[in-house]
Design an enzyme around this catalytic site. Structure first.
Site, PDB file in Angstrom:
ATOM      1  N   HIS A  38     -14.241   1.467   9.243  1.00 57.80           N
ATOM      2  CA  HIS A  38     -13.529   2.088   8.147  1.00 57.80           C
ATOM      3  C   HIS A  38     -12.018   2.056   8.331  1.00 57.80           C
ATOM      4  O   HIS A  38     -11.252   1.876   7.387  1.00 57.80           O
ATOM      5  CB  HIS A  38     -14.024   3.533   8.053  1.00 57.80           C
ATOM      6  CG  HIS A  38     -13.367   4.331   7.004  1.00 57.80           C
ATOM      7  ND1 HIS A  38     -13.303   3.919   5.709  1.00 57.80           N
ATOM      8  CD2 HIS A  38     -12.732   5.521   7.055  1.00 57.80           C
ATOM      9  CE1 HIS A  38     -12.663   4.833   5.000  1.00 57.80           C
ATOM     10  NE2 HIS A  38     -12.294   5.798   5.792  1.00 57.80           N
ATOM     11  N   GLY A  57       0.851  -1.186   0.000  1.00 56.82           N
ATOM     12  CA  GLY A  57       0.000   0.000   0.000  1.00 56.82           C
ATOM     13  C   GLY A  57       0.883   1.231   0.000  1.00 56.82           C
ATOM     14  O   GLY A  57       2.058   1.167  -0.372  1.00 56.82           O
ATOM     15  N   ARG A  68     -17.054  12.337  12.597  1.00 53.28           N
ATOM     16  CA  ARG A  68     -17.496  10.995  12.198  1.00 53.28           C
ATOM     17  C   ARG A  68     -18.083  10.185  13.345  1.00 53.28           C
ATOM     18  O   ARG A  68     -19.129   9.565  13.200  1.00 53.28           O
ATOM     19  CB  ARG A  68     -16.301  10.226  11.620  1.00 53.28           C
ATOM     20  CG  ARG A  68     -15.842  10.770  10.297  1.00 53.28           C
ATOM     21  CD  ARG A  68     -14.594  10.072   9.819  1.00 53.28           C
ATOM     22  NE  ARG A  68     -14.233  10.579   8.496  1.00 53.28           N
ATOM     23  CZ  ARG A  68     -13.199  10.144   7.791  1.00 53.28           C
ATOM     24  NH1 ARG A  68     -12.424   9.201   8.271  1.00 53.28           N
ATOM     25  NH2 ARG A  68     -12.948  10.646   6.610  1.00 53.28           N
TER      26      ARG A  68
END
Lengths: 254, 241, 637
Positions: C401, C42, C330
């Site tokens: 998430h 990544g 959030r």
């Protein structure tokens, strides 16, 4: 549940790269229209595992249309009947109760089958290795805003850069050509001033690598752009052609 | 390989060769059509036969004509080579094919269309070109020029009119022209794409010009034998040449 | 064990500069004598592998996907923060630092975060030079936007696919090094163990996923850049392949695992449509800028959205948080959505969703303007749900998430095993108890491009370039262990698939260790997980063979690790008797239902040490010292 469907799948099964494969039929029962295509296969696989059979091997990862890993030719079309999406974004509401769906792997010499629907796309990595980059080492200290790039060029470069490297272009092309993939990277880097110092060697080397990998030649059918989940256009192939002509005419690689 | 051969033999290089030869052949179509249209002049063939005489005797035209044969051959051979190479790029095909969903029929059948055209060209050459140059079977016809001289030209006009009174030959020509239309439907625009000429400002012109080449020109070519056929067959009882 | 964070002395703004000067260097001619393994490709892994390759080290990089470019960093939509202050709106390195520590609810290290803010500036320069096509303005300069409620516009973005473009930049740098021969790339390889000799990292064991062969690779240092563990919840916005296995196996070999219970739940995801669901899709939270969140005022109201008159709707975020309204952070937005659903006001077939309504914006701005702003998100929503969000309100629900916790690392990104490093989401370091929007990409690239090249040299210079002895029995033993574990999984031949266990684990985690937790629930969860794990090893069914491509076997191995991690998360959540950031303990909330921190007793990093199978892990505390940031209570009223 009401509205659920029964579907027959004909799936390409192939043990590994060295054996021959064939289409095998499976029943997908009680398929919800809200399922994604891959979730439908997940369910078929759960049944297969419980029976002690080998589940259908297929590539997938992000399941939101961006990683480029999923790769199925569904009823003759890469990523299925809808345009502008990947297989993982295809939902079963696009099919009808009683449908028979044929699922095959990407077919190309450059993408040998690994198992079932899984193919080896390392050729794409090697094409990038041949020049799909700008040669800067980590530690650049030129301020990011030191070069202004017109919004128009930057937007066009972005259009090209949206390529997710899934290989649907190759799968769709009747010649199994990788020109759209190649052109996306060449186009992106030739539209940006950062890419200019290497633009000639880049296009020459990347094209050579594409040929060495056994991909076919582009004959401008345009199928790649239609099947491309990111809808990358033919103008990028035209730009690649221009870049190539310019490079061959003026580079000093004799 | 030096840079030139490597450029020409590369994937893009071969496309460019196809494009250039194809576009040259398109230009030839225009010249040839202008000549052919003289066939429709009911002037006992003077304009057409003059044109034919010029084309077959002018040394510059003769050189271009040889070049033309070479270019047709090159176009066909490169295509053959590309087709073979492309077939190798997909050793195992799909069980279910659905090309119609993403591309035009003609773009997927250029090889077939090209082969039809090659057969057509061979027949066509045998029919007329061979007959004029080596056949000796076509009689000559004498014309009075403007300055009072009498010239004798091979009466190709008459030969063509005779040939096109045969419905099979007419059908063969018309079908071949339909094939040419389809061939150019993809080929003409594709040539520009291969040359990298794809720009939002000019694509419209390529489209318009393309229409001329894939529809108007083949239609005019096909119109000639049809017209001659109907003129000859419906008037064969009442008038003769 | 005494945890030494190795935060350098001195004023916050000078720590990193001085530290870099003090770090030892490796002579360029000696670098090729060092073997370095990078696991994961990544943002952190690709950037680290490319940078180390450029420096001249001998790098091997591993990923389980078919290409490094597939790593899940690609899915990040919103953007990347950087303290460039191109907008002249008062941003600075110090402000980004301050916001990040505050956003993390004061559970991150000041030193690490300041460094992150400092190098954020270099990241943008680096990426632009690589050809990353960031959004630009008509004048040709880079565009910025404000993101996630930040008061400055410091977010750089590339349409809705910033992560993809940044990763392709790092990937291209990596492929360049592969071409140069400094990096060797192993795709479709999964790391299954770390090889240590006398507590020092000597290499890894990997499985070639195509042939099934178990191989060992030696190295002077190993970098775990293996991402987060959000998939412990089964349903998350993570990719299918995201897993904790590499980090967990390192944990079992002695690397401490820090703050495992810190999980970020994102409020704007597309709700679950049925039991078949395999993953959740995130929609950019920018949607909350123009959408209004509501539920029917009466519980159990099953009328269609447009049949519910204005007076019978509850715009609960606007009602409860008049000044922030729909733009509350959030965690607040997520928790409130859950609360509404718990009250029976949830909408849709499952009752697990709230409306996100654009009707007012469409009326005010016109459909075209809304389409221009959010067209791709609306299309995505329509594609997945089969509903037209221009006509009916979207349904949204929170989903897991991001995981702030991860392997404990010191300032040099070294885990507690010498020679084993962890970068990006896989480590715990920079986000505290909650991550700010557009900061994940920043951290991954900061670690890979700028931190590890400096700090790793120090370790390598210290140990010297002596070749690793691959004949050491530790290698053969590690290979054997992995082979046995694989054989064991295949031999159980039970009745339930790994996927079924995973789903069950996910339900337990979501129910008891999700958006809101309490002691009783966590204790119950711990027991349930223990039972589930025991059952897994008795009754799992894995088909296929070891010596072939076997995704089913891969999945089973990963689920087995999640079943262990899940318990540790629950234990960590139980131990932390406070609420902070993404960790909300129902017993600890203010009168206004906000998270109530306990800074006197819990201002520490909880780092857990593995003590053996089915034995309680041991807690080590690293106290957090705040010298620059003033600890305050959040309020969004």
């Amino acid at each position: 549940m009401a509205g659920n469907m029964n579907i027959t799948l004909k799936v390409w099964r192939q043990k590994n790269a060295h054996t021959k494969g064939k289409l095998v039929s499976y029943d997908a029962k009680d398929v919800s229209p809200d399922m994604s295509f891959l979730e439908m296969i997940d369910e078929v696989n759960e049944v297969l595992i419980k029976k002690g059979d080998e589940p259908i091997a297929f590539d997938h990862d992000c399941r939101e249309g961006i990683c480029g890993m999923c790769s199925m030719v569904i009823d003759g079309r890469p990523h299925g009947p809808k345009e502008g999406i990947t297989t993982c974004q295809l939902h079963m509401r696009s099919f009808k109760d009683g449908d028979t769906i044929t699922i095959e792997p990407w077919r190309a010499k450059g993408f040998p089958v690994v198992k079932d629907l899984v193919v080896d796309r390392s050729a794409f990595d090697r094409i990038i290795q041949a020049g799909g980059y700008i040669s800067v080492n980590t530690g650049v200290t030129i301020d990011a805003n030191a070069i202004a790039i017109s919004k128009q060029d930057s937007d066009k470069a972005f259009d090209a850069a949206t390529c997710i490297g899934c290989g649907a272009c190759v799968a769709a092309c009747k010649n199994a050509s990788a020109m759209l993939f190649l052109s996306a990277k060449v186009s992106q880097l030739s539209l940006l001033p950062q890419g200019h110092p290497e633009r000639m060697s880049r296009v020459e080397n990347m094209l050579q690598q594409m040929e060495d990998e056994g991909f076919g030649n582009c004959s401008n059918t345009g199928a790649c752009s239609v099947e491309c989940p990111k809808e990358i256009g033919q103008e990028h192939i035209a730009r690649l052609n221009r870049e190539f002509i310019a490079a061959k005419a003026s580079s000093e690689n004799v | 390989m030096n840079w030139f051969t490597s450029a020409v033999s590369s994937s893009v290089g071969k496309k460019i060769m196809m494009a250039l030869t194809g576009l040259f052949l398109c230009s030839f179509l225009v010249v040839h059509l202008i000549g052919n249209l003289q066939l429709l002049n009911l002037d006992l063939g003077i304009s057409f036969n003059t044109y034919a005489q010029f084309m077959s005797h002018n040394p510059v035209i003769q050189t271009i004509s040889k070049g033309n044969f070479a270019i047709i051959l090159a176009h066909a051979l490169i295509a053959l080579f590309l087709t073979r190479q492309n077939a190798k790029a997909r050793p195992i095909g799909y069980q279910v094919k659905k090309g119609s969903a993403n591309s035009t029929w003609s773009s997927r059948n250029m090889g077939l269309l090209g082969t039809i055209l090659l057969v057509f060209i061979a027949v066509h050459l045998y029919h007329f070109w061979w007959a004029v140059h080596y056949g000796g079977s076509i009689p000559t016809r004498e014309y009075l020029t403007d300055n009072g001289d009498i010239v004798a030209y091979t009466d190709l006009y008459q030969a063509v009119w005779f040939a096109f009174s045969n419905p099979f030959i007419v059908a063969f020509y018309v079908l071949s022209m339909i094939a040419m239309g389809y061939h150019l439907y993809h080929g003409f625009a594709s040539a520009f794409q291969s040359l990298g000429l794809n720009h939002i400002k000019y694509n419209f012109f390529i489209k318009v010009l393309g229409f001329l080449f894939y529809f108007v020109i083949p239609a005019l070519y096909a119109y000639i034998p049809l017209k001659i056929y109907f003129l000859t067959c419906c008037s064969s009882s009442s008038c003769s040449h | 064990m005494k945890l030494d964070s190795k935060i350098p002395e001195g004023p916050i703004g000078e720590k990193w500069t001085k530290h870099k000067f003090k770090l030892k260097l490796v002579n360029p001619a000696n670098r090729r004598k060092y073997d370095i393994i990078v696991v994961g490709t990544g943002l952190a892994g690709s950037s680290a592998a490319a940078s180390l390759g450029e420096m001249g080290y001998n790098v091997k990089v591993f990923c389980f996907q078919d290409s490094p470019r597939r790593a899940h960093s690609i899915a990040a939509q919103g953007g990347i923060n950087s303290a460039k202050n191109y907008r002249n709106d008062g941003d600075s390195v110090y402000r980004l630092f301050y916001d990040t520590v505050k956003g993390g609810d004061y559970r991150a290290r000041e030193g690490n975060v300041h460094r992150l803010a400092e190098v954020s500036v270099n990241i943008i320069d680096q990426c632009v030079a690589q050809g990353v096509p960031f959004a630009r303005e008509y004048g040709g300069l880079l565009d910025n936007r404000s993101f996630g409620g930040a008061q400055v516009s410091r977010t750089f973005y590339a349409r809705g696919q910033t992560g993809q473009q940044l990763l392709l930049g790092a990937y291209s740098a990596l492929e360049r090094q592969v071409n140069e021969g400094t990096v060797k790339q192993y795709t479709r390889h999964e790391m299954l163990d770390v090889v240590t000799v006398d507590g020092v990292t000597r290499g890894v064991v990997v499985r070639d996923l195509v042939t099934g062969e178990i191989e060992s690779h030696s190295a002077h240092a190993v970098l775990l850049c293996t991402g987060g563990y959000g998939n412990v919840f089964y349903l998350s916005t993570n990719a299918q392949g995201c897993n904790v296995t590499a980090a967990w196996r390192a944990h079992k070999k002695g690397a401490l695992f820090a703050n495992p219970c810190f999980t970020q739940i994102h409020p704007t995801c597309i709700p679950v449509s049925g039991d078949h669901q395999s993953k959740l899709t995130l929609m950019s939270e920018s949607l909350r800028n123009d959408g209004r969140v509501w539920v029917p005022a009466k519980p159990g109201d099953k009328r269609l959205a447009f049949d519910i008159p204005e007076s019978e709707r509850d715009y609960f975020l606007e009602r409860k948080y008049p000044s922030f309204g729909n733009l509350v952070p959030r965690d607040v937005a997520s928790r409130n959505a859950k609360e509404m659903c718990d009250l029976g006001k949830g909408v849709g077939a499952s009752g697990l969703a709230v409306y996100l309504d654009f009707a007012d914006s469409i009326k005010r701005l016109g459909e075209d303007a809304v389409r221009a702003k959010y067209g791709n998100l609306f299309d995505m929503y329509a594609q997945i749900t089969g509903e037209n969000p221009y006509k009916t309100p979207m349904r949204i629900y929170p989903a897991v998430h991001y995981t702030m916790g991860g392997l404990w690392v010191d300032y040099n990104l070294s885990t507690t095993i010498k020679g084993l490093y962890s970068l990006g989401e896989a480590n715990f370091s920079d986000h505290g108890a909650n991550r700010l929007g557009a900061s994940a990409l920043m951290q991954g690239l900061a670690d890979g491009y700028f931190v590890i090249p400096a700090t790793l040299s120090d370790y390598l210079a210290e140990i010297g370039p002596k070749a690793i002895d691959k004949t050491h029995p530790a290698f053969a033993q590690a290979v054997k262990d992995v082979q046995e574990r694989t054989a064991r999984l295949l031999a159980i031949n039970g009745k339930k698939t790994a996927n079924e266990y995973h789903k069950e684990l996910g339900k337990i985690m979501w129910e008891y260790c999700g958006m809101a937790r309490n002691k009783e629930g966590l204790q119950k969860a711990q027991k349930l997980i223990q039972e589930l794990r025991a059952d897994f090893w008795k009754n799992v069914k894995v088909s296929g063979e070891a010596g072939e491509l076997n995704p089913n076997l891969e999945r089973a191995g990963r689920v087995a690790d999640f079943l262990e991690l899940g318990e540790l998360m629950v234990v960590d959540a139980l131990e932390r008797n406070e609420s902070c950031g993404g960790h909300f303990r129902e017993e600890y909330q203010t009168d206004e239902n906000e998270a109530q921190r306990d800074d006197d007793n819990y201002a520490y990093v909880a780092a857990w040490e593995y003590k053996g199978d089915n034995k309680p892990e041991e807690l080590h505390k690293e106290d957090l010292v705040f010298e620059n940031v003033k600890l305050t209570q959040r309020s969004y009223k």
